[in-house]
Scaffold this motif. Structure first.
Motif, short mmCIF file in Angstrom:
data_model
loop_
_atom_site.label_atom_id
_atom_site.label_comp_id
_atom_site.label_asym_id
_atom_site.label_seq_id
_atom_site.Cartn_x
_atom_site.Cartn_y
_atom_site.Cartn_z
N ARG A 27 23.26 2.28 -10.77
CA ARG A 27 21.99 2.87 -11.21
C ARG A 27 22.11 4.37 -11.49
NH1 ARG A 27 18.06 -0.65 -7.22
NH2 ARG A 27 19.50 -2.39 -7.05
N TRP A 33 22.88 1.93 3.68
CA TRP A 33 22.88 1.17 4.94
C TRP A 33 23.92 1.71 5.94
CZ3 TRP A 33 21.99 -0.85 0.17
CH2 TRP A 33 20.83 -1.61 -0.01
N ILE A 52 25.19 0.26 9.70
CA ILE A 52 26.53 -0.23 10.04
C ILE A 52 27.06 0.57 11.22
CG2 ILE A 52 28.92 -0.39 9.20
CD1 ILE A 52 27.13 -2.57 8.04
N HIS A 101 23.91 -1.96 -6.04
CA HIS A 101 22.93 -0.99 -5.55
C HIS A 101 23.12 0.36 -6.26
CE1 HIS A 101 20.74 -3.59 -2.92
NE2 HIS A 101 21.89 -4.15 -2.59
N THR A 102 23.27 1.46 -5.52
CA THR A 102 23.19 2.79 -6.15
C THR A 102 24.22 2.96 -7.27
OG1 THR A 102 22.48 3.57 -4.00
CG2 THR A 102 23.00 5.24 -5.61
N ALA A 124 23.27 8.16 -13.30
CA ALA A 124 23.12 8.78 -14.61
C ALA A 124 24.48 9.14 -15.20
CB ALA A 124 22.25 10.02 -14.51
N ALA A 125 25.55 8.93 -14.42
CA ALA A 125 26.92 8.98 -14.94
C ALA A 125 27.38 10.35 -15.44
CB ALA A 125 27.10 7.93 -16.04
N PHE A 126 27.02 11.41 -14.74
CA PHE A 126 27.54 12.75 -15.08
C PHE A 126 28.75 13.07 -14.23
CE2 PHE A 126 22.87 13.81 -14.72
CZ PHE A 126 22.63 14.17 -16.02
N ALA A 168 30.98 -2.71 -1.36
CA ALA A 168 31.75 -2.60 -2.61
C ALA A 168 30.94 -1.91 -3.70
CB ALA A 168 32.25 -3.97 -3.07
N GLY A 169 30.40 -0.73 -3.38
CA GLY A 169 29.93 0.19 -4.40
C GLY A 169 31.15 1.04 -4.79
N GLY A 177 28.30 10.62 -5.89
CA GLY A 177 29.31 9.67 -5.39
C GLY A 177 30.25 9.14 -6.45
N ALA A 207 31.43 2.07 4.25
CA ALA A 207 31.07 2.57 2.91
C ALA A 207 29.84 1.82 2.43
CB ALA A 207 32.25 2.39 1.95
N GLY A 224 25.04 11.03 -1.75
CA GLY A 224 23.92 11.60 -2.49
C GLY A 224 23.94 11.31 -3.97
C1 LIG Z 1 19.22 7.72 -10.67
C2 LIG Z 1 20.54 8.11 -10.09
C3 LIG Z 1 21.37 8.96 -10.80
C4 LIG Z 1 22.64 9.30 -10.30
N1 LIG Z 1 23.47 10.05 -11.08
C5 LIG Z 1 24.73 10.32 -10.65
C6 LIG Z 1 25.63 11.04 -11.48
O1 LIG Z 1 25.30 11.41 -12.60
N2 LIG Z 1 26.90 11.26 -11.03
C7 LIG Z 1 27.30 10.84 -9.78
O2 LIG Z 1 28.44 11.10 -9.40
N3 LIG Z 1 26.45 10.18 -8.97
C8 LIG Z 1 25.19 9.89 -9.37
N4 LIG Z 1 24.32 9.21 -8.57
C9 LIG Z 1 24.75 8.91 -7.20
C10 LIG Z 1 25.74 7.76 -7.13
O3 LIG Z 1 25.24 6.67 -7.86
C11 LIG Z 1 25.94 7.40 -5.63
O4 LIG Z 1 26.37 8.56 -4.92
C12 LIG Z 1 26.99 6.32 -5.45
O5 LIG Z 1 26.75 5.23 -6.30
C13 LIG Z 1 27.00 5.84 -4.00
O6 LIG Z 1 27.95 4.81 -3.92
P1 LIG Z 1 28.11 3.95 -2.61
O7 LIG Z 1 29.26 3.04 -2.84
O8 LIG Z 1 28.12 4.86 -1.44
O9 LIG Z 1 26.72 3.12 -2.48
P2 LIG Z 1 26.29 1.72 -3.11
O10 LIG Z 1 26.65 1.64 -4.55
O11 LIG Z 1 24.86 1.52 -2.76
O12 LIG Z 1 27.21 0.68 -2.35
C14 LIG Z 1 27.02 0.33 -0.98
C15 LIG Z 1 27.29 -1.15 -0.88
O13 LIG Z 1 27.29 -1.53 0.51
C16 LIG Z 1 26.81 -2.86 0.57
N5 LIG Z 1 26.40 -3.17 1.93
C17 LIG Z 1 25.39 -2.60 2.64
N6 LIG Z 1 25.29 -3.17 3.85
C18 LIG Z 1 26.25 -4.11 3.91
C19 LIG Z 1 26.64 -5.04 4.92
N7 LIG Z 1 26.01 -5.14 6.11
N8 LIG Z 1 27.67 -5.89 4.66
C20 LIG Z 1 28.34 -5.82 3.46
N9 LIG Z 1 27.99 -4.97 2.48
C21 LIG Z 1 26.97 -4.12 2.70
C22 LIG Z 1 25.65 -2.84 -0.42
O14 LIG Z 1 25.29 -4.15 -0.82
C23 LIG Z 1 26.20 -1.98 -1.54
O15 LIG Z 1 26.78 -2.76 -2.58
C24 LIG Z 1 23.07 8.82 -9.03
C25 LIG Z 1 22.23 7.97 -8.31
C26 LIG Z 1 20.98 7.62 -8.83
C27 LIG Z 1 20.11 6.66 -8.05
#
Ligand SMILES: Cc1cc2nc3c(=O)[nH]c(=O)nc-3n(C[C@H](O)[C@H](O)[C@H](O)COP(=O)(O)OP(=O)(O)OC[C@H]3O[C@@H](n4cnc5c(N)ncnc54)[C@H](O)[C@@H]3O)c2cc1C
Length: 386
Positions: free
Chosen positions: A46, A204, A208, A42-43, A48-50, A13-14, A336, A200, A333
């Motif tokens: 964190r 990780w 999965i 997690h990501t 930078a929100a562009f 639930a990212g 997201g 998603a 990357g």
């Molecule tokens: C410093 C920084 C700056 C960034 N700036 C930007 C930006 O300006 N604009 C932009 O668009 N993107 C930006 N990004 C990228 C963006 O944040 C990511 O692409 C996006 O948050 C990824 O989302 P996600 O849901 O894939 O991952 P995550 O947010 O990491 O979510 C994955 C989730 O899966 C869960 N999970 C993992 N394994 C399991 C399991 N076995 N069972 C249940 N749950 C599990 C985790 O706990 C986590 O909550 C930035 C990232 C960083 C670090």
């Protein structure tokens, strides 16, 4: 025995899982499983929100453009306040970077981004702290945006629940078993059955995939560091653009009453709750001070997150080639958040209709560009990070 049967089970639930669950619940009964006590830990929490249309590879640029309309004008009641705010982006290049900036600008314009080459006096007028003599070329994306990431994540999750979706937190997926009509998903609280599983899981995702018996997509999480600090007294930072170096060596962005900076580090890491490194924090300060007249005497917040890429740096959205009913939504990357709505709609279209939604096809995207089986990804059973 399964506790309940769902049409779709989304793992993670990212922003990726939340947006996918929001779209999928409109098409069938959906369960969203998150290991942590709170979504977005997690990501997603964190970034930078562009929103920058000229950022990333052409597939990413097309997804960003195609998803922008939803973020700008979401359906009534989706969010309590606007998700996007104006925040132009000023790309700058030192003399040794100028040709690369021009090439990147031409490529992004070819995919539809609105970019304008401006002269250095205009660049200095927009960003008064830009150090004289540092940059030799500047390009502006006037329609870039700041994203309210927390507001967007809340809106996806609220919309998902209002549509009748179920979210379980503290629900780590421990095992996945294929069965005659879909998947059995094991969590500490019990098993769930689902016709389709969506991976998603952010950094990780290859783990999965391994639980499902899928071939890894070669996902590489990479640490990126960010800091905040106080602007000079009386500086009108709300008028400043976001400043990004042509090679992405650093960026600087107004963030509320503070400035946010990153050294744009990409340090390979295994999936984990990553923390910032002192050297990267120092590099952020050093690069900002080299390019601007800002002085960083005190650093406010510092944090790091994992940006996860596959080899060609485009996201992986679609069916696993060998595991029926197992879909990937991974490899987002550093883009997201800005691509979340188009990526989620792409995924739902591929699962339910077997094709991308027509507007995404018109935007120049194809199923192959996003597929888990594409050639430009390095598939190897040995690439899962431990
Ligand atoms: C410093 C920084 C700056 C960034 N700036 C930007 C930006 O300006 N604009 C932009 O668009 N993107 C930006 N990004 C990228 C963006 O944040 C990511 O692409 C996006 O948050 C990824 O989302 P996600 O849901 O894939 O991952 P995550 O947010 O990491 O979510 C994955 C989730 O899966 C869960 N999970 C993992 N394994 C399991 C399991 N076995 N069972 C249940 N749950 C599990 C985790 O706990 C986590 O909550 C930035 C990232 C960083 C670090």
């Amino acid at each position: 025995m399964s506790r309940a049967d769902f049409d779709f089970i989304v793992i993670g639930a990212g922003i990726a899982g939340a947006s996918a669950a929001y779209e999928l619940q409109a098409r069938g009964r959906t369960l969203l499983l998150e290991r942590e006590p709170l979504p977005g830990h997690h990501t997603t929490g964190r970034s930078a929100a562009f929103l920058v249309e000229s950022y990333g590879c052409p597939t990413v640029q097309r997804l960003t453009r195609a998803g922008r309309g939803f973020l700008e004008n979401p359906p009534g009641g989706f969010a309590t306040h606007p998700i996007l705010e104006p925040r132009p982006v000023l790309w700058i290049a030192r003399p040794d970077q100028a040709n690369r900036l021009i090439d990147a600008t031409n490529q992004a314009i070819a995919t539809g981004a609105k970019l304008e080459r401006i002269d250095l006096s205009e660049a200095h007028a927009l960003c008064p702290v830009l150090r004289t003599g540092y940059a030799s070329a500047a390009v502006i994306e006037p329609d870039a945006r700041h994203i309210d990431v927390a507001g967007l994540l809340d809106a996806y999750l609220r919309g998902f629940r209002l549509r009748g979706g179920e979210l379980e937190t503290r629900a780590e997926v421990l095992a996945l078993h294929s069965r005659a009509s879909g998947w059995e998903v094991r969590t500490p609280a019990g098993n769930h059955g689902g016709a389709v599983v969506v991976n998603a899981a952010g950094a990780w995702a290859d783990r999965i995939g391994q639980l499902a018996g899928a071939t890894p997509i070669g996902l590489q999480p990479m640490r990126r560091t960010a800091i905040t600090f106080d602007p000079p007294p009386a500086a009108e930072i709300q008028r400043w653009p976001c400043l990004i170096d042509a090679d992405e060596d650093f960026y600087l962005k107004p963030e509320g009453t503070q400035l946010l900076a990153s050294p744009c580090d990409e340090t390979p890491f295994p999936p984990c709750d990553v923390t910032p490194d002192d050297l990267e924090v120092a590099l952020a300060a050093e690069r900002v001070m080299a390019a601007t007249t800002l002085e960083l005497r005190h650093i406010g917040r510092r944090w790091a997150g994992l940006r996860s890429f596959v080899a060609d740096r485009a996201p992986v959205i679609g069916a696993d080639p060998a595991r029926p009913g197992f879909f990937w939504l991974a490899g987002q990357g550093g883009f997201g958040i800005m691509t979340s709505s188009s990526a989620a709609r792409a995924l739902a279209g591929l699962i339910v209709d077997g094709q991308l939604p027509p507007d995404l096809q018109r935007a120049g995207l194809s199923r192959e560009d996003l597929s888990a089986g594409r050639r430009s990804i390095s598939h190897s059973a040995s690439t899962v990070l431990v």
